[in-house]
Every structure is written in structure tokens, then in C-alpha cells.
Write a protein that holds these residues in place. Structure first.
Motif, PDB file in Angstrom:
ATOM      1  N   PRO A   2       1.142  -1.237  -0.222  1.00 26.23           N
ATOM      2  CA  PRO A   2       0.180   0.219  -0.135  1.00 26.23           C
ATOM      3  C   PRO A   2       0.917   1.315   0.412  1.00 26.23           C
ATOM      4  N   SER A   3       0.125   2.266  -1.077  1.00 19.20           N
ATOM      5  CA  SER A   3       0.678   3.140  -1.171  1.00 19.20           C
ATOM      6  C   SER A   3       0.919   4.064   0.753  1.00 19.20           C
ATOM      7  N   LEU A   4       2.004   4.650   1.716  1.00 19.71           N
ATOM      8  CA  LEU A   4       1.867   5.069   2.231  1.00 19.71           C
ATOM      9  C   LEU A   4       1.568   6.280   2.691  1.00 19.71           C
ATOM     10  N   PRO A   5       0.907   6.993   3.332  1.00 22.16           N
ATOM     11  CA  PRO A   5       0.781   8.752   3.628  1.00 22.16           C
ATOM     12  C   PRO A   5       1.867   9.468   3.470  1.00 22.16           C
ATOM     13  N   LEU A   6       2.026  10.844   2.299  1.00 21.91           N
ATOM     14  CA  LEU A   6       2.918  11.038   3.338  1.00 21.91           C
ATOM     15  C   LEU A   6       2.693  12.308   4.894  1.00 21.91           C
ATOM     16  N   ILE A   7       3.848  12.423   4.840  1.00 24.22           N
ATOM     17  CA  ILE A   7       3.861  12.747   6.797  1.00 24.22           C
ATOM     18  C   ILE A   7       4.573  13.879   6.536  1.00 24.22           C
ATOM     19  N   TYR A   8       4.293  15.058   7.019  1.00 29.87           N
ATOM     20  CA  TYR A   8       5.330  16.382   6.999  1.00 29.87           C
ATOM     21  C   TYR A   8       5.209  16.973   8.239  1.00 29.87           C
ATOM     22  N   ALA A 200      -6.682  15.504   4.183  1.00 32.75           N
ATOM     23  CA  ALA A 200      -5.164  15.565   4.883  1.00 32.75           C
ATOM     24  C   ALA A 200      -5.972  16.163   6.580  1.00 32.75           C
ATOM     25  N   PHE A 201      -4.924  15.049   7.476  1.00 29.37           N
ATOM     26  CA  PHE A 201      -5.405  15.073   8.793  1.00 29.37           C
ATOM     27  C   PHE A 201      -4.442  16.107   9.316  1.00 29.37           C
ATOM     28  N   VAL A 202      -5.068  17.194   9.958  1.00 30.56           N
ATOM     29  CA  VAL A 202      -4.468  18.247  10.871  1.00 30.56           C
ATOM     30  C   VAL A 202      -3.156  18.150  12.630  1.00 30.56           C
ATOM     31  N   ALA A 203      -2.628  17.551  12.898  1.00 31.22           N
ATOM     32  CA  ALA A 203      -2.323  16.982  14.311  1.00 31.22           C
ATOM     33  C   ALA A 203      -1.337  17.609  14.778  1.00 31.22           C
ATOM     34  N   VAL A 204      -1.735  18.329  15.700  1.00 31.28           N
ATOM     35  CA  VAL A 204      -0.458  19.039  16.774  1.00 31.28           C
ATOM     36  C   VAL A 204      -0.604  19.402  18.184  1.00 31.28           C
ATOM     37  N   GLY A 205       0.220  18.566  18.877  1.00 31.39           N
ATOM     38  CA  GLY A 205       0.943  19.201  19.803  1.00 31.39           C
ATOM     39  C   GLY A 205       0.654  17.385  20.690  1.00 31.39           C
ATOM     40  N   GLU A 206       1.798  17.434  21.413  1.00 31.39           N
ATOM     41  CA  GLU A 206       2.505  16.654  22.137  1.00 31.39           C
ATOM     42  C   GLU A 206       1.192  15.366  22.192  1.00 31.39           C
ATOM     43  N   SER A 207       0.407  15.638  23.090  1.00 36.77           N
ATOM     44  CA  SER A 207      -1.166  14.667  23.218  1.00 36.77           C
ATOM     45  C   SER A 207      -1.067  13.902  21.998  1.00 36.77           C
ATOM     46  N   LYS A 208      -0.988  14.519  21.131  1.00 37.07           N
ATOM     47  CA  LYS A 208      -1.409  13.169  20.024  1.00 37.07           C
ATOM     48  C   LYS A 208      -0.488  11.934  19.857  1.00 37.07           C
ATOM     49  N   ALA A 209       0.624  12.504  20.590  1.00 42.58           N
ATOM     50  CA  ALA A 209       1.776  11.888  20.376  1.00 42.58           C
ATOM     51  C   ALA A 209       1.842  10.074  20.327  1.00 42.58           C
ATOM     52  N   PRO A 210       1.152   9.681  21.731  1.00 48.63           N
ATOM     53  CA  PRO A 210       0.786   7.974  21.924  1.00 48.63           C
ATOM     54  C   PRO A 210      -0.199   7.616  20.595  1.00 48.63           C
ATOM     55  N   VAL A 211      -1.499   8.602  19.908  1.00 45.35           N
ATOM     56  CA  VAL A 211      -1.745   8.105  19.185  1.00 45.35           C
ATOM     57  C   VAL A 211      -1.306   7.231  18.437  1.00 45.35           C
ATOM     58  N   VAL A 236      -4.325  10.389   0.616  1.00 46.83           N
ATOM     59  CA  VAL A 236      -4.057  10.754   2.466  1.00 46.83           C
ATOM     60  C   VAL A 236      -2.615  11.227   2.440  1.00 46.83           C
ATOM     61  N   THR A 237      -2.874  12.555   3.214  1.00 49.63           N
ATOM     62  CA  THR A 237      -1.350  13.889   4.047  1.00 49.63           C
ATOM     63  C   THR A 237      -1.472  13.874   4.836  1.00 49.63           C
ATOM     64  N   TRP A 238      -0.472  14.139   5.870  1.00 45.77           N
ATOM     65  CA  TRP A 238      -1.089  14.496   7.884  1.00 45.77           C
ATOM     66  C   TRP A 238       0.481  16.163   7.364  1.00 45.77           C
ATOM     67  N   PHE A 239       0.106  16.396   7.972  1.00 47.56           N
ATOM     68  CA  PHE A 239       0.308  17.601   9.046  1.00 47.56           C
ATOM     69  C   PHE A 239       0.802  17.954  10.197  1.00 47.56           C
ATOM     70  N   VAL A 240       1.866  17.245  10.212  1.00 44.26           N
ATOM     71  CA  VAL A 240       2.156  16.911  11.616  1.00 44.26           C
ATOM     72  C   VAL A 240       2.703  18.239  12.615  1.00 44.26           C
ATOM     73  N   ASP A 241       2.839  19.194  13.836  1.00 44.10           N
ATOM     74  CA  ASP A 241       4.056  19.550  15.227  1.00 44.10           C
ATOM     75  C   ASP A 241       5.288  18.276  14.862  1.00 44.10           C
ATOM     76  N   THR A 242       5.970  18.604  15.480  1.00 39.53           N
ATOM     77  CA  THR A 242       7.223  18.118  16.114  1.00 39.53           C
ATOM     78  C   THR A 242       6.834  17.087  17.008  1.00 39.53           C
ATOM     79  N   PRO A 243       5.769  17.777  18.518  1.00 42.02           N
ATOM     80  CA  PRO A 243       5.697  17.254  19.579  1.00 42.02           C
ATOM     81  C   PRO A 243       4.948  16.124  19.636  1.00 42.02           C
ATOM     82  N   ALA A 244       3.729  16.050  18.191  1.00 40.12           N
ATOM     83  CA  ALA A 244       2.990  15.323  18.067  1.00 40.12           C
ATOM     84  C   ALA A 244       3.650  13.579  16.932  1.00 40.12           C
TER      85      ALA A 244
END
Length: 260
Positions: A2-8, A200-211, A236-244
Motif C-alpha cells: 500500500p502507498s503510505l500517507p505523506l507525513i510532513y 489531509a489530517f492536521v494533528a498538533v501537540g504532544e498529546s497526539k504522540a501516543p495515538v 492521504v497527507t498528514w500535517f503534524v508538528d514535532t511534538p505530535a
């Protein structure tokens, strides 16, 4: 394979904003070339604040050609703090510069709040009118869906282990027992989500890291976000910050502007 999602991955939301804006504008351009409208579905939560930061003052956004739908909605009055419509209105649309052409926003019919099945059916009919007015289509294809990822891996109002994950006929389904309040909602179903042309998924913050660790490292657990990654592979593209993604094994990509 499967094509993996892009993660930025970005340092923070401010660093992410230009790339998110570029991505949305690229989707807008492609949509307007196809059918002179930009049909976009959005979720609530922190996504609206990120959209505000990315798009509010960008002159390239053709707001008047946007048709905004909701990936899910809580069955509450539109002025309730729990309303995704209300959040989008106050957090973005009401702040557009004066004179900006207004997008068409497809909210729920609040006269039907007492009957979740009826309100889901009404929203599905709205989708049919927008996506299948002339032709019979099995599923609508949004130009773009902008989604969030909950701490339990839910997206839209599709929750882990819930029977709605198996719904494959309805476009919009009611849910009466959401584990996250408020309990009564409607949601796009999983086949509709994965049919979208871009997600596009947008996920920010360290609280997102476990999931996110589970979503990316253990997709076999079948969290809803993982099911979207799998079912919409390559889109699918993911936009995340470093803490996430702290401590998360992901294949990071550098975002390259589309030179719109």
C-alpha cells in the motif's frame, strides 16, 4: 504494498501554516479546473484555528466558490459551543475581510434535532443534490477532506470498535452513543471519507504522540485514522508538528510548495 500517507512535520502551527495553505490552494485549483466549485469537508476541533492561521488573509483563496460541508456534526443548536458549524463560523468565516465573497456552507437542519436518523437522511440528501444532481453515483467524491485525529484515534465521529465503521451503504449516519460528548451526532461514513480525492489530517501537540504512534506503527489495530490511511491509500497527507510525533517512527517528507 500500500502507498503510505505523506507525513510532513513542522516545528509548530505557525511553521505549518504556509504549507497547509499551499496544499489547500492546490486542491482548490484542481477542483476549479474540474467543475468550477471547490467541495470541501471539514471537521471541528483545533482544525479551524489552523485554517484561520493558514488561509484567512490569503488573496488566492476563492471563498465564493467554496462549498463547505461537515465531516461530522453534533446535534446541537448552531450557536452551541459544541457545534462544528458554529466553530467554523466564529473561528474563520466571521473573520473574513469585509467584502469577501461568502462560501456556501452546508449545515444541518436544526428543525430536525430531535430525530438523529431524519437529520442524517436530510444531510445525505443535501450531499446527493450537490454531488449527484445529474448522475447516479455510488459515493460522493469531495475535492478535499480536512480531518483531525482524536486521542483515541477517532476521526469524524467514527470511533474505535464502533459498529458504524462497518456501515457501507449510507453516506451519512447518525450516532447516538458517541463516547465523546455530546453523544448525539451525524457523521460521514468510512467509504465516503476514503472516496475523497484528497484527505489531509492536521494533528498538533504532544498529546497526539501516543495515538499517532499506534496509527503509524501499529495500523493493524484498526483505529479509524489507520483505516482511512489504508482505505484511501495514496491520497492521504498528514500535517503534524514535532511534538505530535515525538517518539513516533514515521517517514518524514519535506514539503515542497506547488508554486501556485
Amino acid at each position: 504494498m500500500p502507498s503510505l500517507p505523506l507525513i510532513y512535520v513542522f516545528q509548530d502551527a505557525d511553521d505549518m501554516a504556509p504549507a497547509l495553505a499551499d496544499y489547500v490552494l492546490s486542491a482548490q485549483t484542481a477542483a476549479l479546473q474540474r467543475h468550477d466549485a471547490f467541495k470541501i469537508g471539514v471537521s471541528g476541533g483545533s482544525l479551524v484555528a489552523n485554517l484561520n492561521k493558514a488561509l484567512l488573509h490569503d488573496p488566492k483563496v476563492e471563498w465564493g466558490k467554496w462549498h463547505i460541508f461537515f465531516a461530522d456534526e453534533r446535534l446541537v443548536p448552531l450557536d452551541s459551543p459544541d457545534s462544528n458549524y458554529g466553530l467554523l463560523k466564529s473561528g474563520l468565516l466571521d473573520q473574513l475581510p469585509e467584502g469577501t465573497p461568502q462560501p456556501i456552507v452546508h449545515g444541518i437542519d436544526v428543525t430536525k434535532l430531535d430525530d438523529s436518523l431524519e437529520i442524517a437522511d436530510a444531510y445525505e440528501k443535501d450531499l446527493i443534490k450537490s454531488f449527484a444532481a445529474k448522475d447516479s453515483v455510488r459515493l460522493p467524491a469531495f475535492d478535499l477532506l480536512l480531518l483531525g485525529c482524536g486521542p483515541d484515534g477517532h476521526t469524524c465521529s467514527l470511533f474505535p470498535g464502533h459498529e458504524l465503521l462497518r456501515e457501507n451503504i449510507a453516506w451519512v449516519a447518525p450516532i447516538e452513543d458517541s463516547p465523546k460528548p455530546p453523544p448525539r451526532r451525524i457523521t460521514l461514513t468510512l467509504p465516503v471519507v476514503t472516496q475523497s480525492l484528497r484527505i489531509a489530517f492536521v494533528a498538533v501537540g504532544e498529546s497526539k504522540a501516543p495515538v499517532l504512534k499506534t496509527v503509524f506503527e501499529n495500523p493493524e489495530e484498526g483505529l479509524p485514522c489507520s483505516l482511512v490511511n489504508e482505505g484511501a491509500r495514496g491520497k492521504v497527507t498528514w500535517f503534524v508538528d514535532t511534538p505530535a510525533v515525538k517518539g513516533v517512527a514515521v517517514q518524514k517528507k519535506e514539503y515542497k510548495p506547488s508554486n501556485l
